[in-house]
Scaffold this active site. Structure first.
Site: not given
Length: 533
Positions: A277-278, A304, A307
């Site tokens: 988150s940076a 590949e 997510n």
């Protein structure tokens, strides 16, 4: 009848529970600097079921602590297992073999208790340099980061990857380690990318390495064959070539197998929890994408089994990249379609709704995988429709709607339905006509909802980027004004040389400015960030 001498089942269960440990909580991962004495970060894994089983539980210990420590620069791991007490065993009920469970995932040296002592006295740490070539350098919140890449055929790269691969099953669900000792011609297909924080503190201990790993990624090439005769970009077919059956494939007619046309496929992609988150994932992805684009043998860039979090980041990065291309930004929905093409029994005229020739040309040029590119086009086209007109109740007259915005929205839905119908043809054919229409309409609703979610963040990132560019421009003007004032007072101004800064957007839209650093005296750095155009 229950034996009165035996403890109640609930009491036995409670007793056994006292000897059970949550594997995710028991395992602590630590990055260490200064000979395993200075702790940079400690964190717990997201998953341990590949190592300790589906229940992620370890039986037979009280106050179990598993410390998996890595030397921050070269990723050499060391495991230390401690506990207050161990279950003595009753019949077949024995304590879990913690070390035995970890051994398949770590180098044998990780269990050597002499390793910690050797690392404390590692004289080579100060001179350590990441293997390969520097790909990208940037700063965020005053801290310097570098991205390096190398072929997996390089021994130093292979050793680093072998050390760090235990993190794959711990943080990537379903992730598996790469077989680094595979055949040489296979290993050459792989590239590894390491993201390092570089310690620039003047008071850093001279015997320590300035480099500390914060994330890494891998990619590999899948050779493809373009079938003659040449077809249109939207029809071009690719077939994956199966690996040769022999250990030594005959490539005598080529200088290298890497000269063959191929897809570049991103495999593993991990930013360690303390650094998430940076914006580091965005920097890594964009740097890799730029590298792939520069390779003339790369036909397509794929991922590949990503997510959801990676998919979102990929969408934002790809959309920003495409919107910087004027031809892509000009893509629009054509609302003046001949009535004959819109008859109920006619095929959906996708080539009239959107300029298909330009769309396919852009896809080939940017090397984005077809489905991903189609989604980005749909996302962009949706953003061109005013929010007021994104309403199904306004399009009852379909393409004959009175306002252009309503017609655009109707045609956008029709355009998306065409792709979804092709992609889900087998499932849809099992439904009757009314069910197909209903199911397809509901799917478009879901797609639109997700696009709007992504566009909201994309627009926010774009606005923040513009604000930072403007702030940088004002800062530059202030510097020039100050320089002019200094010149008028002192009569001359010394030549300014060294770092140039450009503001770029961080992944999480932080308030802190994030900068791409470019140094005139750094020959291995690109002079500017490549841009697709």
């Amino acid at each position: 009848m229950e034996d009165p001498a035996s403890p109640p089942v609930s009491a036995l269960a409670a007793r056994l529970e006292q000897w059970s440990s949550n594997a995710n909580e028991a395992l602590t991962i630590t990055l260490l600097r200064h000979g395993f004495e200075e702790s940079l970060d400690s964190f717990h894994p997201d998953f341990t079921y590949p190592i300790f089983g589906e229940e992620e539980s370890i039986f037979g210990y009280r106050n179990l602590q598993i410390n998996l420590a890595f030397a921050a620069h070269n990723l050499k791991p060391h495991v230390r297992i401690t506990h207050d007490k161990k279950w003595e065993g009753v019949g077949e009920v024995q304590a879990s073999d913690v070390e035995g469970a970890l051994r398949p995932f770590l180098p044998a040296s990780a269990f050597d208790q002499e390793l910690a002592s050797a690392l404390r006295n590692d004289a080579s740490a100060a001179s350590f340099k990441p293997p390969g070539t520097i790909l990208h350098r940037y700063t965020t919140q005053g801290r310097l980061f570098e991205i390096w890449y190398s072929s997996l055929a390089d021994p130093a790269t292979k050793e680093l990857l072998r050390n760090v691969q235990v993190l794959v099953p711990l943080f990537i669900e379903g992730g598996t380690a790469i077989e680094v000792d595979d055949l040489e011609w296979t290993i050459e297909r792989w590239k590894v990318y390491f993201v390092y924080e570089v310690d620039t503190r003047p008071k850093r201990a001279p015997e320590t390495s300035p480099y500390a790993l914060i994330g890494y990624s891998t990619s590999y090439r899948v050779w493809v064959l373009t079938l003659p005769p040449p077809l249109g970009p939207s029809q071009q077919a690719y077939f994956t070539l199966d690996p040769p059956e022999t250990d030594s494939p005959d490539l005598s007619s080529l200088q290298s197998a890497l000269d063959l046309p191929s897809r570049e496929r991103i495999s593993q992609f991990l930013v360690l929890p303390p650094y998430q988150s940076a914006g580091h994932g965005t920097h890594l992805y964009n740097a890799m994408f730029d590298l792939f684009l520069s390779n003339s043998n790369t036909i397509e860039i794929t991922v590949e089994d990503p997510n959801e979090a990676f998919d979102d980041m990929r969408d934002w990065c790809d959309l920003a990249r495409l919107r910087a291309i004027p031809d892509f930004a000009s893509l629009n929905i054509n609302t003046t379609i001949p009535p004959g093409d819109m008859k109920m029994d006619a095929t959906i005229p996708v080539d009239r709704i959107v300029d298909i020739t330009l769309r396919d040309k852009l896809r080939t040029r940017t090397k984005i995988q077809p489905r991903q590119f189609s989604r980005l086009v749909e996302m962009h086209l949706l953003s061109t429709i005013p929010p007021l007109h994104r309403n199904k109740h306004r399009i009852t007259r379909k393409e004959k709607s009175a306002t252009e915005g309503d017609r655009k929205y109707y045609l956008w839905r029709l355009y998306v339905k065409h792709r979804l119908a092709i992609m889900n043809r087998d499932q849809l054919m099992q439904l009757d006509r009314e069910e197909r229409i209903e199911k397809l309409d509901a799917t478009v609703d879901s797609v639109e909802e997700d696009y709007l979610r992504l566009l909201e963040v994309a627009e926010k990132r774009q606005r923040s980027a513009k604000q930072r560019v403007n702030a940088a421009a004002h800062h530059k003007e202030d510097d020039l004004a100050a320089g002019a004032k200094s010149k008028s007072v002192n009569g001359s101004v010394g030549k300014l040389r060294g770092k140039r800064h450009r503001i770029v957007l961080s992944e999480e839209d932080d308030d802190e400015a994030e900068e791409v650093v470019e140094e005139d005296d750094e020959a291995t750095l690109p002079t500017k960030k490549r841009r697709v155009a």
